[in-house]
Design an enzyme around this catalytic site. Structure first.
Site, PDB file in Angstrom:
ATOM      1  N   HIS A 131      27.563  50.375  41.804  1.00  0.00           N
ATOM      2  CA  HIS A 131      27.230  49.302  41.022  1.00  0.00           C
ATOM      3  C   HIS A 131      25.861  48.598  41.594  1.00  0.00           C
ATOM      4  O   HIS A 131      25.550  48.790  42.649  1.00  0.00           O
ATOM      5  CB  HIS A 131      28.407  48.451  40.898  1.00  0.00           C
ATOM      6  CG  HIS A 131      27.985  47.186  40.124  1.00  0.00           C
ATOM      7  ND1 HIS A 131      27.146  46.048  40.160  1.00  0.00           N
ATOM      8  CD2 HIS A 131      28.652  47.042  38.748  1.00  0.00           C
ATOM      9  CE1 HIS A 131      27.471  45.234  39.152  1.00  0.00           C
ATOM     10  NE2 HIS A 131      28.341  45.857  38.288  1.00  0.00           N
ATOM     11  N   ASP A 208      33.068  48.479  48.677  1.00  0.00           N
ATOM     12  CA  ASP A 208      33.196  47.756  47.457  1.00  0.00           C
ATOM     13  C   ASP A 208      34.347  47.892  46.596  1.00  0.00           C
ATOM     14  O   ASP A 208      34.458  48.878  46.037  1.00  0.00           O
ATOM     15  CB  ASP A 208      31.801  47.618  46.531  1.00  0.00           C
ATOM     16  CG  ASP A 208      31.857  47.401  45.341  1.00  0.00           C
ATOM     17  OD1 ASP A 208      33.063  46.690  44.936  1.00  0.00           O
ATOM     18  OD2 ASP A 208      30.813  47.661  44.488  1.00  0.00           O
ATOM     19  N   LYS A 234      38.310  40.068  38.601  1.00  0.00           N
ATOM     20  CA  LYS A 234      38.670  41.274  38.301  1.00  0.00           C
ATOM     21  C   LYS A 234      40.143  41.520  38.508  1.00  0.00           C
ATOM     22  O   LYS A 234      40.817  42.765  38.347  1.00  0.00           O
ATOM     23  CB  LYS A 234      37.969  42.372  38.773  1.00  0.00           C
ATOM     24  CG  LYS A 234      36.603  42.448  38.150  1.00  0.00           C
ATOM     25  CD  LYS A 234      35.581  43.504  38.695  1.00  0.00           C
ATOM     26  CE  LYS A 234      33.978  43.194  38.598  1.00  0.00           C
ATOM     27  NZ  LYS A 234      33.560  43.538  37.078  1.00  0.00           N
ATOM     28  N   CYS A 372      25.968  48.459  34.733  1.00  0.00           N
ATOM     29  CA  CYS A 372      25.498  48.263  36.026  1.00  0.00           C
ATOM     30  C   CYS A 372      25.412  49.373  36.790  1.00  0.00           C
ATOM     31  O   CYS A 372      25.413  49.244  38.039  1.00  0.00           O
ATOM     32  CB  CYS A 372      25.975  46.981  36.516  1.00  0.00           C
ATOM     33  SG  CYS A 372      25.863  45.393  35.513  1.00  0.00           S
TER      34      CYS A 372
HETATM   35  N1  PMP Z   1      30.999  46.316  42.125  1.00  0.00           N
HETATM   36  C1  PMP Z   1      31.760  47.077  41.213  1.00  0.00           C
HETATM   37  C2  PMP Z   1      32.262  48.504  41.467  1.00  0.00           C
HETATM   38  C3  PMP Z   1      31.793  46.298  39.943  1.00  0.00           C
HETATM   39  O1  PMP Z   1      32.431  46.818  39.000  1.00  0.00           O
HETATM   40  C4  PMP Z   1      31.358  45.078  40.008  1.00  0.00           C
HETATM   41  C5  PMP Z   1      31.534  44.185  38.618  1.00  0.00           C
HETATM   42  N2  PMP Z   1      31.435  44.870  37.396  1.00  0.00           N
HETATM   43  C6  PMP Z   1      30.655  44.574  41.064  1.00  0.00           C
HETATM   44  C7  PMP Z   1      30.354  45.257  41.969  1.00  0.00           C
HETATM   45  C8  PMP Z   1      30.060  43.026  40.997  1.00  0.00           C
HETATM   46  O2  PMP Z   1      31.072  42.021  40.877  1.00  0.00           O
HETATM   47  P1  PMP Z   1      30.806  40.667  40.504  1.00  0.00           P
HETATM   48  O3  PMP Z   1      29.925  40.665  39.028  1.00  0.00           O
HETATM   49  O4  PMP Z   1      32.272  40.132  40.229  1.00  0.00           O
HETATM   50  O5  PMP Z   1      30.017  40.233  41.685  1.00  0.00           O
END
Ligand code: PMP
Length: 427
Positions: A131, A208, A234, A372
């Site tokens: 991400h 992560d 999440k 993303c």
């Molecule tokens: N890492 C991964 C694998 C994610 O799916 C996400 C959110 N889509 C994030 C990081 C970032 O998370 P946050 O926007 O809650 O900080």
């Protein structure tokens, strides 16, 4: 009630939608099939109530007041930290730092662990499927220190190329930053094994966990990683709260990355000293209510049981995979052996954004785009995908609604019965 529809498909075992007030509201006059859990999950009444109860009964600032309410709020906040510790099976509560979420947790490690330690030529190893929040913080720290990024490639089925990973590990590798579960493909990476290999060359490991914690039990000591980041929203908890697990040994030697109240021991104009972890990394008034509601979300998930959640979602994933593979013109992107809760796909002749809009009109909420994860989309030569991502409250009816809505989109676009067979291979 869920019931198996095809021979060989496991039966989903949970039926918990009634715990989630928002799921009973119609969208565009239709029953809502919420399949965007990878972006954020809905909240059970227990979590909404925990946050409201804090403001109704316990609100005060923490770690500051001599008065009863402040001490009470502090106890609740510290209790939430202990809940996160148990959830991740961290050895100690002071290994848990509350953050705004995964993004802030990774930035904390980049700036507090990485920036003071990395030097020109040092290597940070990550993967094509990260991400953006596990790429950009490292790019920033590379600019600041002269360190360089190395990237583990992804195979056509969405699994990491483990031979390439082995080849990239070396004496210059200072950090492995790897996602536990890919948000775009659902691939579950062998993080314990990768941690072992990275440690063997002396590298530190950050995992992560944003897409992992809601779908399977996570044990940071069993994984053996040095850092583990996740977001509350999440995991059926609120937005604006998440946590970083950091091994005490590392946190102890990391400088603050943000200054302010609550993170100091003493302040003087000629010398300021800092509090020990985790306070050192929690400058300013934190998201107290959020931390407490996150603990309520963890209690909820643990009462259901992560093993049951996993079994339920795997049954849905099986069912959804077969159902999508049966639609001519639909192609799954990401068919790794070990996948969690995500169906990423393309429909011939329909742009993912158009598909998302048509599905929305049918009450089916999915995500469309690059998720993303632009380098991953580039790797597959596609601008994006449509993504249905599962949560514990989903049932077969949600996947049936998805399939019916895809058929409708194909009929609208005149692409029904399109030509591309589902090979599970990326374009
Ligand atoms: N890492 C991964 C694998 C994610 O799916 C996400 C959110 N889509 C994030 C990081 C970032 O998370 P946050 O926007 O809650 O900080």
């Amino acid at each position: 009630m869920n019931a198996p529809r095809e021979p060989g498909v496991q039966t989903p075992i949970l039926d918990l939608a009634a715990d989630f007030p928002i799921l009973s509201r119609p969208v565009h006059g239709r029953r809502l099939a919420y399949l965007d859990n990878g972006a954020t999950t809905q909240k059970p009444a227990a979590v909404i109530e925990a946050e409201a109860r804090f403001y109704r009964e316990s609100n005060a600032n923490i770690h500051r007041g001599v008065h009863w309410l402040s001490q009470h709020a502090t106890e609740l906040y510290d209790g939430a930290r202990a809940t996160v510790q148990r959830f991740l099976n961290a050895a100690r509560a002071d290994e848990i730092v509350f953050t705004r979420g995964t993004t802030e947790a990774i930035n904390l490690v980049a700036q507090s662990w990485g920036r003071p330690r990395l030097a020109a030529g040092d290597e940070i190893l990550l993967s094509t499927m990260e991400h953006h929040s596990n790429i950009v913080p490292w790019q920033l720290v590379c600019e600041q220190t002269g360190a360089v990024l190395k990237v583990i490639p992804v195979q056509d089925n969405g699994e990491l190329d483990m031979a390439a990973f082995e080849g990239l590990l070396g004496e210059r590798t200072r950090l492995l930053a790897i996602t536990h579960v890919s948000n775009a493909l659902g691939t579950v990476n062998p993080v314990a094994e990768m941690t072992r290999r990275a440690h063997a060359v002396g590298a530190v490991v950050l995992v992560d966990g944003a897409q992992a914690v809601a779908h399977q039990a996570v044990d940071v000591q069993a994984i053996g990683c040095d850092f583990y980041a996740f977001s509350g929203h999440k995991l059926y908890g609120p937005t604006g709260i998440g946590a970083l697990y950091g091994r005490a040994e590392l946190l102890r030697h990391m400088p603050p990355w943000q200054g302010g109240g609550d993170m100091i021991r003493t302040v003087a104009f000629d010398n300021t000293t800092f509090a020990p972890p985790p306070q050192r990394f929690e400058a300013g008034t934190p998201n107290i209510a959020g931390a407490i509601a996150l603990a309520a979300a963890i209690d909820y998930v643990q009462a259901v049981g992560l093993a049951r959640i996993h079994a339920h979602e795997q049954a849905l994933l099986d069912y959804g995979t077969r159902a999508l593979q049966d639609i001519p013109g639909v192609r799954l992107v990401g068919t790794a052996q070990d996948r969690a809760g995500i169906l990423s796909f393309l429909v011939d002749g329909i742009h993912p954004h158009d598909l998302g809009t048509i599905l929305d009109a049918e009450g089916v909420a999915i995500r469309a785009g690059h998720h993303c994860a632009m380098p991953l989309m580039t790797r597959f030569g596609i601008p994006g995908t449509a993504r249905a991502s599962l949560g514990l409250y989903n049932g077969l009816a949600d996947l049936d609604a998805l399939v019916a809505a895809i058929h409708k989109a194909q009929a609208l676009f005149g692409t029904r019965g399109g030509t591309a067979p589902c090979t599970g291979r990326a374009a």
